[in-house]
Design a protein around this motif. Structure first.
Motif, PDB file in Angstrom:
ATOM      1  N   ARG A   2     -20.652  16.261 -22.949  1.00  0.00           N
ATOM      2  CA  ARG A   2     -19.930  15.457 -23.993  1.00  0.00           C
ATOM      3  C   ARG A   2     -19.491  16.438 -24.786  1.00  0.00           C
ATOM      4  N   VAL A   3     -17.963  16.432 -25.191  1.00  0.00           N
ATOM      5  CA  VAL A   3     -17.225  17.190 -25.813  1.00  0.00           C
ATOM      6  C   VAL A   3     -17.344  16.876 -27.327  1.00  0.00           C
ATOM      7  N   VAL A   4     -17.686  17.581 -28.473  1.00  0.00           N
ATOM      8  CA  VAL A   4     -17.591  17.298 -29.617  1.00  0.00           C
ATOM      9  C   VAL A   4     -16.293  17.741 -30.333  1.00  0.00           C
ATOM     10  N   ARG A   5     -15.448  16.892 -30.876  1.00  0.00           N
ATOM     11  CA  ARG A   5     -14.378  17.347 -31.452  1.00  0.00           C
ATOM     12  C   ARG A   5     -14.401  17.914 -32.871  1.00  0.00           C
ATOM     13  N   LEU A   6     -13.492  18.748 -33.348  1.00  0.00           N
ATOM     14  CA  LEU A   6     -13.764  19.244 -34.607  1.00  0.00           C
ATOM     15  C   LEU A   6     -13.017  18.345 -35.662  1.00  0.00           C
ATOM     16  N   TRP A   7     -12.194  17.537 -35.219  1.00  0.00           N
ATOM     17  CA  TRP A   7     -11.327  16.629 -36.244  1.00  0.00           C
ATOM     18  C   TRP A   7     -12.380  15.181 -36.230  1.00  0.00           C
ATOM     19  N   GLY A   8     -11.854  14.466 -37.565  1.00  0.00           N
ATOM     20  CA  GLY A   8     -12.664  13.295 -37.619  1.00  0.00           C
ATOM     21  C   GLY A   8     -12.435  12.143 -36.403  1.00  0.00           C
ATOM     22  N   ARG A   9     -13.526  11.532 -36.163  1.00  0.00           N
ATOM     23  CA  ARG A   9     -13.403  10.331 -35.089  1.00  0.00           C
ATOM     24  C   ARG A   9     -12.508   9.439 -35.702  1.00  0.00           C
ATOM     25  N   VAL A  10     -12.584   9.033 -36.838  1.00  0.00           N
ATOM     26  CA  VAL A  10     -11.780   8.046 -37.409  1.00  0.00           C
ATOM     27  C   VAL A  10     -10.564   8.370 -38.200  1.00  0.00           C
ATOM     28  N   PRO A  11      -9.339   7.933 -37.439  1.00  0.00           N
ATOM     29  CA  PRO A  11      -8.039   8.554 -38.430  1.00  0.00           C
ATOM     30  C   PRO A  11      -8.266   8.007 -39.939  1.00  0.00           C
ATOM     31  N   PRO A  12      -7.289   8.780 -40.477  1.00  0.00           N
ATOM     32  CA  PRO A  12      -7.595   8.370 -42.074  1.00  0.00           C
ATOM     33  C   PRO A  12      -6.671   7.166 -42.258  1.00  0.00           C
ATOM     34  N   THR A  13      -7.013   6.393 -43.285  1.00  0.00           N
ATOM     35  CA  THR A  13      -6.496   5.193 -43.325  1.00  0.00           C
ATOM     36  C   THR A  13      -5.205   5.597 -44.563  1.00  0.00           C
ATOM     37  N   PRO A  14      -3.925   4.862 -44.120  1.00  0.00           N
ATOM     38  CA  PRO A  14      -3.019   5.055 -44.984  1.00  0.00           C
ATOM     39  C   PRO A  14      -2.822   4.248 -46.409  1.00  0.00           C
ATOM     40  N   PRO A  15      -2.436   4.860 -47.383  1.00  0.00           N
ATOM     41  CA  PRO A  15      -2.640   3.900 -48.557  1.00  0.00           C
ATOM     42  C   PRO A  15      -1.393   2.934 -48.520  1.00  0.00           C
ATOM     43  N   ALA A 709     -13.851   7.289 -28.651  1.00  0.00           N
ATOM     44  CA  ALA A 709     -14.901   7.836 -27.851  1.00  0.00           C
ATOM     45  C   ALA A 709     -14.269   7.747 -26.474  1.00  0.00           C
ATOM     46  N   LEU A 710     -13.673   7.098 -26.012  1.00  0.00           N
ATOM     47  CA  LEU A 710     -12.845   7.212 -24.709  1.00  0.00           C
ATOM     48  C   LEU A 710     -11.746   8.428 -24.506  1.00  0.00           C
ATOM     49  N   TRP A 711     -11.330   8.729 -25.401  1.00  0.00           N
ATOM     50  CA  TRP A 711     -10.361   9.925 -25.579  1.00  0.00           C
ATOM     51  C   TRP A 711     -11.316  11.245 -25.338  1.00  0.00           C
ATOM     52  N   ASP A 712     -12.575  11.140 -25.995  1.00  0.00           N
ATOM     53  CA  ASP A 712     -13.327  12.222 -25.988  1.00  0.00           C
ATOM     54  C   ASP A 712     -14.084  12.289 -24.525  1.00  0.00           C
ATOM     55  N   SER A 713     -14.432  11.216 -23.983  1.00  0.00           N
ATOM     56  CA  SER A 713     -14.694  11.308 -22.602  1.00  0.00           C
ATOM     57  C   SER A 713     -13.635  11.621 -21.852  1.00  0.00           C
ATOM     58  N   ALA A 714     -12.160  11.448 -21.877  1.00  0.00           N
ATOM     59  CA  ALA A 714     -11.251  11.830 -21.121  1.00  0.00           C
ATOM     60  C   ALA A 714     -11.090  13.377 -21.274  1.00  0.00           C
ATOM     61  N   ASP A 715     -11.321  13.852 -22.550  1.00  0.00           N
ATOM     62  CA  ASP A 715     -10.953  15.330 -22.658  1.00  0.00           C
ATOM     63  C   ASP A 715     -12.021  16.020 -21.841  1.00  0.00           C
ATOM     64  N   ALA A 716     -13.553  15.425 -22.002  1.00  0.00           N
ATOM     65  CA  ALA A 716     -14.424  16.194 -21.020  1.00  0.00           C
ATOM     66  C   ALA A 716     -14.106  15.880 -19.668  1.00  0.00           C
ATOM     67  N   VAL A 717     -13.496  14.937 -19.006  1.00  0.00           N
ATOM     68  CA  VAL A 717     -13.191  14.878 -17.741  1.00  0.00           C
ATOM     69  C   VAL A 717     -12.203  15.954 -17.354  1.00  0.00           C
ATOM     70  N   ILE A 718     -10.991  15.889 -18.119  1.00  0.00           N
ATOM     71  CA  ILE A 718     -10.032  16.916 -17.720  1.00  0.00           C
ATOM     72  C   ILE A 718     -10.259  18.347 -17.785  1.00  0.00           C
ATOM     73  N   ALA A 719     -11.412  18.598 -18.757  1.00  0.00           N
ATOM     74  CA  ALA A 719     -11.912  20.069 -18.578  1.00  0.00           C
ATOM     75  C   ALA A 719     -12.823  20.338 -17.215  1.00  0.00           C
ATOM     76  N   ALA A 720     -13.379  19.213 -17.010  1.00  0.00           N
ATOM     77  CA  ALA A 720     -14.215  19.512 -15.632  1.00  0.00           C
ATOM     78  C   ALA A 720     -13.471  19.292 -14.264  1.00  0.00           C
TER      79      ALA A 720
END
Length: 754
Positions: A2-15, A709-720
């Motif tokens: 599993r690839v751990v991303r440096l950016w936050g998992r939850v996108p910021p909330t706009p004001p 979480a799905l995008w993190d899994s996709a990034d790991a699959v692309i690397a593999a």
């Protein structure tokens, strides 16, 4: 894995609502306050107003693009359209009509270089307000998009780019640093504090099930405390702020204008040409020229044993700087200046004739724009150069302050000023010895100067036409001149000799070349006969004082008549003289019709240029491919709801296409995963396909956490997927255009049966 991303998992909330309005208002305050840093660059309010107005316009543009959910590239294109549509009509120094549009378009590229190489203030030049305008528009749009996207920290830092650009492209003058600096920091801190309180309020509200329970009241109390704390800190900073340093290191100190004086011959090489070949040719016509005024071409304060030249500054700064129509050319008082107009008739050299002391100068004629863009001036030597050269029809309108020459009584009450001059080397020892012999026991500087002046003026004049006199002012020529029983020369030799004699006695002196129109009694027409060179010496409180050292032109040496010999010697055939190489003319005035034919071919630089251009084109294409793929991936991930889920699977299919693996159109995700599993055994495609199908057919919208979480899994699959390929093959796949020409998100169209 599993690839751990440096950016936050939850996108910021706009004001939203009042909070968004408050943050935008704070951002506008940062942009307007930061625009004040442009005041020293223009010496008028035009630069600061352009930056503030463009910043406000960019803020409005950012709000519109954020609310309409436009992409970054679309926002950039819209900002370019706004720039071209508004700037030609609101900027005061770009002209009018289509000429203003062309100026704004070209200045978008050139203003960054010109603003660093032109002297301050920039208000003396055309289209310089494009710099603060573009800066304010770009920074306002970017920072607003970041703030409304919930990234207030990045937005606050981006807004500070306005004063950063002003300081970087500016000079050593600052505007109220003890107020401007703390004020900008305070506004940025308040913006960050509001964003932090909003984020904490959202998290607490989510944890409490969106029940108020005094949450709004606590948030207001915390916000008030934060603002009070920031205000106290700013007040303390203003009170105890240290005095800013007097010397600042700015970017323009490390750049020099593109003017190389070595490509021009010394101005003194013009003396023989003007006084002999062009003696009766009209070079200039003068209007408003006082009777005793001198027209200066150049002043030379350096000598290297070969020629006199304009020396470089000891600090390493360039002496010549590009000037504009209102740039001050000298330190003379403008109140006593009067209008003088010089019209070029037969003068065709780069050295600009100016009346001493010219305060400002404007060009007129058909070539006025071209001349203004190529005009350089050195205030220290009162010398101007136009790289395009002057031609017949050019008109120079000058405001000149003509200063009368003080009497000896006045000069004796003054001391000689010690000024920095160019280096002197290669001077024959006989020059200093002759100077010491002439001054004798005189100790006062003025008495020594007068003794040298009288000795030189009592000698003989010759321009080589009626009596022999070699041209040039090199060391050998001056040495033979001072060793002779009687000195013979013209303005070129006597002026340089006087300068070197004064410098050997510790008296600062420089050579000035120009025209004295009273030579032939006609002050309205300047001919080659009016050329003159003199020496200038600085005195405290009076500046540079001229001293004429060349003998009168009627002081010609008498030819010695040969006596008749009663018994002449028989004539003997003399051996031929050795063949001498022709003398080389100065580079700027050499006229050789075969010079271009004899020049060696320069095929190597052209080949390198072509190769560099081809390489740059390839790199540009590769960068464009990478940017398009990155933009596509970002758009898919930021898509709402199920589009982000299916976008993760589309990214897998595009990766397979780039690796030259065929994807069967119309197949389900599980069928595609089964077929691709043999080609990518290290990638768990089946598991990802099942996860995507589970979200698609589950009903409802997936949460942000599930999408991440799905995008993190996709990034790991692309690397593999690339694990079984070499590094070079993976690199080729990264820049492949297969997925760009036929992306997975494009619907499949079956072929029509024949």
């Amino acid at each position: 894995m599993r690839v751990v991303r440096l950016w936050g998992r939850v996108p910021p909330t706009p004001p939203t609502g009042a909070v968004a309005v408050g943050e935008v208002v704070l951002l506008l305050g940062i942009l307007v306050l930061g625009s004040a840093a442009f005041l020293p660059l223009f010496d008028v309010a035009a630069g600061a107003l352009a930056a503030a107005g463009a910043g406000a316009l960019g803020l409005v543009l950012g709000v519109v693009c954020a609310r309409t959910r436009l992409t970054a590239l679309t926002t950039l294109a819209l900002a370019a359209v706004v720039h071209m549509a508004v700037a030609p009509w609101v900027l005061p120094d770009v002209g009018s009509g289509w000429q203003a549009v062309l100026t704004v378009w070209s200045s978008l590229v050139t203003v960054w270089r010109d603003a660093l190489t032109l002297p301050l203030p920039l208000s003396a030049f055309r289209a310089m307000t494009v710099l603060p305008w573009v800066t304010g528009l770009a920074v306002g749009t970017l920072s607003t998009r970041l703030v409304l996207a919930g990234r207030e920290r990045l937005g606050g830092l981006a807004a500070l780019l306005v004063p950063v650009v002003a300081i970087t492209w500016g000079g050593r003058t600052v505007v109220a640093p003890t107020v401007l600096g703390p004020g900008l920091v305070a506004l940025v801190l308040v913006l960050w504090a509001v964003a932090s309180l909003r984020g904490r309020q959202d998290r607490v509200a989510a944890a409490m099930g969106e029940e108020d329970s005094g949450l709004r009241r606590a948030s207001w109390r915390s916000g008030t405390q934060a603002v009070a704390l920031v205000a106290a800190g700013v007040a303390l900073a203003v009170v105890v702020a240290p005095t800013p340093p007097g010397a600042r290191v700015v970017l323009r100190d490390h750049l020099e204008p593109p003017l190389d004086l070595t490509q021009y011959a010394t101005p003194l090489s013009l003396v023989r040409t003007l006084e002999t070949d062009l003696s009766h040719e009209s070079l200039l016509t003068a209007s408003g020229l006082p009777a005793e005024a001198r027209i200066r071409l150049a002043t030379l304060d350096s000598y290297d044993g070969v020629r006199a030249s304009i020396g470089e500054r000891t600090t390493g700064e360039a002496r010549f700087q590009h000037v504009g129509t209102t740039t001050r050319l000298s330190q003379a008082e403008a109140d006593g200046a009067g209008p003088v107009t010089l019209t070029v008739t037969g003068y065709s050299y780069p050295w600009v004739p100016m009346v001493a002391d010219t305060v400002t100068m404007q060009m007129r004629g058909d070539r006025a724009t071209a001349l203004g863009e190529n005009l350089y001036n050195d205030p220290a030597s009162a010398t101007a150069v136009v790289t395009a050269g002057l031609e017949e029809g050019d008109v120079l309108d000058q405001q000149a302050a003509v200063v009368s020459v003080p009497s000896d009584t006045t000069l004796r009450s003054l001391s000689v000023a010690q000024v920095a001059l160019g280096p002197v080397s290669g001077v024959p020892a006989s020059v200093a010895a002759r100077a010491a012999q002439i001054v004798g026991s005189q100790s006062a500087p003025l008495d020594q100067v007068r003794a040298l002046q009288q000795a030189l003026r009592a000698s003989y004049y010759s321009d080589g036409t009626r009596t022999p006199s070699e041209p040039g002012h090199g060391a050998a020529r001056l040495a033979s001149m001072v060793r002779a029983q009687t000195m013979v020369g013209d303005d070129e030799q006597y002026s340089v000799l006087m300068m070197l004699m004064c410098r050997s006695l510790g008296i600062p002196a420089r050579v000035a070349l120009g025209f004295r129109s009273e030579t032939d009694g006609n002050t309205g027409v300047v001919t080659g006969e009016d050329v003159a060179a003199w020496v200038e010496i600085p005195f405290e409180g009076r500046g540079w004082v001229p001293f004429d050292v060349t003998p009168d032109r009627d002081q010609i040496p008498q030819q010695q008549s040969a006596q008749k010999v009663s018994n002449p010697e028989p004539q003997v055939l003399q051996p031929p003289l050795p063949r001498q190489d022709p003398a080389e003319l100065p580079p700027a005035y050499q006229d050789d019709p075969h010079q271009d034919d004899q020049a060696p071919p320069r095929s190597l630089p052209v080949s390198l240029l072509v190769a560099g251009g081809a390489l740059g084109a390839v790199v540009l294409v590769l960068v464009l491919i990478a940017l398009l793929k990155s933009r596509r991936r970002l758009r898919r991930r930021r898509s709402p709801g199920l589009d982000a889920v299916t976008g993760a699977w589309d990214e897998i299919l595009d990766r397979a296409r780039d690796l030259a693996v065929a994807v069967v159109p119309g197949a389900t995700r599980r069928e595609t995963a089964a077929r691709l599993g043999g080609r990518f055994p290290s990638a768990d495609l089946s598991r990802l396909a099942r996860a995507v199908d589970a979200q698609v057919f589950a009903g409802g919208e997936p949460s942000a956490k599930v999408r991440a979480a799905l995008w993190d899994s996709a990034d790991a699959v692309i690397a593999a997927m690339g694990a079984g390929y070499s590094r070079g093959r993976r690199l080729l796949a990264r820049f492949s255009v297969r997925s760009l020409l036929r992306p997975a998100s494009r619907p499949h169209r079956p072929r029509r049966p024949h």
